[in-house]
Design an enzyme around this catalytic site. Structure first.
Site, PDB file in Angstrom:
ATOM      1  N   LYS A  22       0.839  -1.213   0.000  1.00 17.01           N
ATOM      2  CA  LYS A  22       0.000   0.000   0.000  1.00 17.01           C
ATOM      3  C   LYS A  22       0.868   1.255   0.000  1.00 17.01           C
ATOM      4  CE  LYS A  22      -1.691   1.469   4.140  1.00 17.01           C
ATOM      5  NZ  LYS A  22      -1.361   2.856   4.542  1.00 17.01           N
ATOM      6  N   ASN A  23       1.879   1.269   0.881  1.00 16.05           N
ATOM      7  CA  ASN A  23       2.657   2.497   1.053  1.00 16.05           C
ATOM      8  C   ASN A  23       3.679   2.738  -0.054  1.00 16.05           C
ATOM      9  OD1 ASN A  23       1.127   3.086   3.230  1.00 16.05           O
ATOM     10  ND2 ASN A  23       2.663   2.515   4.771  1.00 16.05           N
ATOM     11  N   CYS A 119      -3.964  13.059  13.376  1.00 20.09           N
ATOM     12  CA  CYS A 119      -4.767  11.854  13.222  1.00 20.09           C
ATOM     13  C   CYS A 119      -4.605  11.016  14.478  1.00 20.09           C
ATOM     14  CB  CYS A 119      -4.378  11.075  11.977  1.00 20.09           C
ATOM     15  SG  CYS A 119      -2.824  10.229  12.124  1.00 20.09           S
ATOM     16  N   ARG A 124       1.449  14.614  13.482  1.00 20.57           N
ATOM     17  CA  ARG A 124       1.924  14.408  12.113  1.00 20.57           C
ATOM     18  C   ARG A 124       2.000  15.690  11.275  1.00 20.57           C
ATOM     19  NH1 ARG A 124      -0.676   8.980   9.779  1.00 20.57           N
ATOM     20  NH2 ARG A 124       1.177   9.030   8.494  1.00 20.57           N
ATOM     21  N   ASP A 309       4.911   0.595  12.039  1.00 23.12           N
ATOM     22  CA  ASP A 309       3.684  -0.008  11.495  1.00 23.12           C
ATOM     23  C   ASP A 309       3.494  -1.470  11.909  1.00 23.12           C
ATOM     24  OD1 ASP A 309       3.085   2.371  10.333  1.00 23.12           O
ATOM     25  OD2 ASP A 309       3.677   1.804   8.311  1.00 23.12           O
ATOM     26  N   ARG A 401      -8.536  -0.350   4.861  1.00 24.25           N
ATOM     27  CA  ARG A 401      -7.605   0.613   4.261  1.00 24.25           C
ATOM     28  C   ARG A 401      -6.283  -0.066   3.940  1.00 24.25           C
ATOM     29  NH1 ARG A 401      -7.045   6.039   7.452  1.00 24.25           N
ATOM     30  NH2 ARG A 401      -5.745   6.279   5.610  1.00 24.25           N
TER      31      ARG A 401
HETATM   32  C1  EPZ Z   1       4.555   6.881   6.345  1.00 20.47           C
HETATM   33  O1  EPZ Z   1       3.833   7.981   6.891  1.00 20.47           O
HETATM   34  C2  EPZ Z   1       3.568   5.747   6.228  1.00 20.47           C
HETATM   35  N1  EPZ Z   1       2.484   6.139   5.340  1.00 20.47           N
HETATM   36  C3  EPZ Z   1       3.030   5.389   7.607  1.00 20.47           C
HETATM   37  O2  EPZ Z   1       2.192   4.261   7.448  1.00 20.47           O
HETATM   38  C4  EPZ Z   1       4.209   5.022   8.518  1.00 20.47           C
HETATM   39  O3  EPZ Z   1       3.740   4.786   9.827  1.00 20.47           O
HETATM   40  C5  EPZ Z   1       5.241   6.152   8.539  1.00 20.47           C
HETATM   41  O4  EPZ Z   1       5.637   6.484   7.185  1.00 20.47           O
HETATM   42  C6  EPZ Z   1       6.503   5.820   9.325  1.00 20.47           C
HETATM   43  O5  EPZ Z   1       7.118   4.701   8.781  1.00 20.47           O
HETATM   44  C7  EPZ Z   1       2.652   6.032   4.017  1.00 20.47           C
HETATM   45  O6  EPZ Z   1       3.705   5.631   3.526  1.00 20.47           O
HETATM   46  C8  EPZ Z   1       1.498   6.397   3.152  1.00 20.47           C
HETATM   47  P1  EPZ Z   1       6.850  10.139   8.247  1.00 20.47           P
HETATM   48  P2  EPZ Z   1       4.464   9.451   6.865  1.00 20.47           P
HETATM   49  O7  EPZ Z   1       6.785  11.433   7.511  1.00 20.47           O
HETATM   50  O8  EPZ Z   1       5.186   9.633   5.584  1.00 20.47           O
HETATM   51  C9  EPZ Z   1       7.472  13.410  11.678  1.00 20.47           C
HETATM   52  C10 EPZ Z   1       0.371   2.831   8.013  1.00 20.47           C
HETATM   53  O9  EPZ Z   1      -0.162   2.281   9.028  1.00 20.47           O
HETATM   54  N2  EPZ Z   1       7.331  14.408  10.602  1.00 20.47           N
HETATM   55  O10 EPZ Z   1       7.991   9.228   7.952  1.00 20.47           O
HETATM   56  O11 EPZ Z   1       3.375  10.386   7.197  1.00 20.47           O
HETATM   57  C11 EPZ Z   1       6.164  12.645  11.903  1.00 20.47           C
HETATM   58  O12 EPZ Z   1       5.280  13.364  12.726  1.00 20.47           O
HETATM   59  C12 EPZ Z   1       1.016   4.135   8.190  1.00 20.47           C
HETATM   60  O13 EPZ Z   1       0.362   2.317   6.884  1.00 20.47           O
HETATM   61  C13 EPZ Z   1       7.541  15.736  10.901  1.00 20.47           C
HETATM   62  O14 EPZ Z   1       7.844  16.119  12.043  1.00 20.47           O
HETATM   63  O15 EPZ Z   1       5.469   9.352   8.083  1.00 20.47           O
HETATM   64  C14 EPZ Z   1       6.661  11.368  12.513  1.00 20.47           C
HETATM   65  O16 EPZ Z   1       6.927  11.577  13.877  1.00 20.47           O
HETATM   66  C15 EPZ Z   1       0.448   5.119   9.097  1.00 20.47           C
HETATM   67  N3  EPZ Z   1       7.402  16.648   9.899  1.00 20.47           N
HETATM   68  C16 EPZ Z   1       7.997  11.133  11.778  1.00 20.47           C
HETATM   69  O17 EPZ Z   1       8.373  12.397  11.254  1.00 20.47           O
HETATM   70  C17 EPZ Z   1       7.093  16.293   8.629  1.00 20.47           C
HETATM   71  O18 EPZ Z   1       6.982  17.167   7.755  1.00 20.47           O
HETATM   72  C18 EPZ Z   1       7.937  10.130  10.631  1.00 20.47           C
HETATM   73  O19 EPZ Z   1       6.824  10.432   9.802  1.00 20.47           O
HETATM   74  C19 EPZ Z   1       6.884  14.933   8.324  1.00 20.47           C
HETATM   75  C20 EPZ Z   1       7.020  14.003   9.337  1.00 20.47           C
END
Ligand code: EPZ
Length: 424
Positions: A22-23, A119, A124, A309, A401
């Protein structure tokens, strides 16, 4: 609202086919916005999030159709972009909608994307996406709850150092940089395999990308990208979920269409708990090495560390291991919502800030529980499969999802599991 009823205590035995990730699929679909020609994606999973992304891309003007004989192949053609706005109603349904920001801006010089709210698993923010695009020369502002990004004369390559590795920010910047003028260097980039898959597809579309799989990505932008065909990598989180379910129920599963190397830190953690994991002729076999599971500590980390995850899914497994374990969640601040539900099933878990102290109990007991987010939902299903007696998991719409035909796949391996709707 649907719920899942499980009569637990039966070992899972059989073979499960794993779908495409999915991701990986979501950013790859967004990448279709980058060019006028068709992007053909195969091994696409059939999931609610994929349908949401199809809806979003259609309203941007992307013509989408499925292979007549092959439902898992999607043809996406963005010859004409009808709108550069990603509306609130769609973005609020799925945060990954933010992945259209980079491609729309790079291709059209403008993008207006609703700011995703917080969320269930945390606040996030998307600051890293926005700062990165500013480094590429975009003017970014927040207006009426929308991100307004403008680069009328196009984006320009730059060096971007991420304060922390972000999967989505790395993907957005990778796509934007592919159409930027000159070279972009992404430093401290996230290294998840889904990013590597996107980079490989962008290469097929004509972008120059070095450093795939590392935390330093060098992108040579081109004026226009071309169409390509790409097969999506297997879903490592779906794989890990069934691996954990097999171990938690004391069963033996064979997983096809997937790869053990994608599990990285997960395989190491499970092996230390007493789970045997092997891969032969492209099939992963999982079973317990001994009757009892051993306690072990776990910290979630960016890839190749243990993925956030799969943290929720590990909790019921650790809850029935001998001894005490500590699980520390470092990626999201609110990802222990399954804990009070698991406690209803007899798990002994105390949360202290970002860590959960799990004291093993001999067995879990079935109970009615409530699902909160995608991975928490499936963790309750795993708990129900391992528990004695009947478990009813309520509010399960999140499952669709990210898990395709979950009950069907589990039932084919001996689980007593069924979905019920109100009135059923
Ligand atoms: C991706 O989300 C995945 N989603 C998530 O999958 C997964 O949990 C996550 O990566 C971590 O591996 C998809 O790929 C569609 P991040 P993403 O940006 O990209 C902080 C699932 O269950 N951050 O790597 O949103 C953030 O808050 C899910 O399938 C900032 O501070 O995650 C978090 O603490 C849910 N500022 C950390 O970085 C930003 O601009 C990592 O988030 C962006 C992120």
């Amino acid at each position: 609202m649907d719920r899942i009823r499980i009569f637990g205590g039966l070992p899972l035995e059989g073979t499960i086919a794993i779908g495409g990730a999915k991701n990986a699929a979501l950013p790859l679909m967004a990448a279709s916005l980058l060019c006028e020609e068709s992007l053909v994606l195969s091994n696409l999973p059939e999931l609610a999030d994929i349908a949401t992304m199809e809806g979003l891309l259609s309203q941007h003007g992307v013509a989408i159709f499925r292979g007549a004989a092959e439902r898992r192949t999607l043809h996406l053609n963005a010859q004409r972009i009808a709108s550069t706005t990603a509306p609130y109603d769609l973005v609020r349904k799925m945060r990954a909608s933010i992945l259209v920001l980079g491609p729309l801006l790079a291709r059209c010089g403008h993008a207006r994307v609703s700011l995703p709210g917080g969320c269930a698993i945390g606040t996030r923010p998307v600051d890293l996406h926005l700062k990165g695009l500013e480094r590429l020369g975009a003017a970014v502002s927040l207006e009426d709850g929308y991100i307004e990004a403008r680069a009328p004369r196009g984006l320009k390559g730059a060096e971007i150092v991420f304060a922390t590795p972000s999967v989505g920010a790395t993907e957005n910047l990778l796509m934007a940089a592919a159409l930027a003028e000159g070279e972009t260097l992404l430093i401290n980039a996230a290294r998840e395999p889904e990013i590597g898959d996107l980079a490989l597809c962008l290469q097929k579309m004509g972008a120059g990308i070095d450093g795939i799989g590392s935390d330093r990505l060098r992108i040579s932008g081109v004026k226009a990208l071309s169409g390509a065909e790409h097969s999506i990598i297997p879903d490592r989180i779906e794989t890990g979920t069934y691996v954990i379910a097999a171990a938690a129920t004391g069963g033996r599963l064979f997983l096809t269409g997937t790869r053990l190397d994608l599990l990285a830190g997960v395989a190491r953690a499970l092996e230390s708990a007493g789970v045997s994991l092997t891969q032969k002729d492209g099939v992963i076999e999982v079973s317990r090495r001994s009757r009892a599971l051993s306690s072990f500590d776990l910290v979630t980390e960016p890839y190749p560390g243990f993925p956030t995850d799969l943290q929720a899914q590990m909790m019921p497994l650790i809850a029935i291991a001998e001894g005490a374990s500590v699980i520390t969640e470092t990626i999201f601040e609110n990802r222990f919502m399954h804990v009070p539900e698991l406690a209803r099933m007899g798990a002994d878990i105390a949360v202290h800030g970002a860590s959960a102290l799990v004291r093993g109990v001999p067995r879990l007991k079935g109970a009615p529980v409530m699902a909160t987010d995608l991975r928490a939902s499936v963790s309750l299903v795993i708990a129900g499969l391992a528990a004695e007696g009947e478990t009813v998991v309520n509010r399960i719409y999140h499952l669709d999802r990210g898990y395709e035909r979950l009950e069907e796949k589990l039932a084919a391996c001996g689980a007593r599991i069924e979905r019920e709707s109100d009135g059923a």
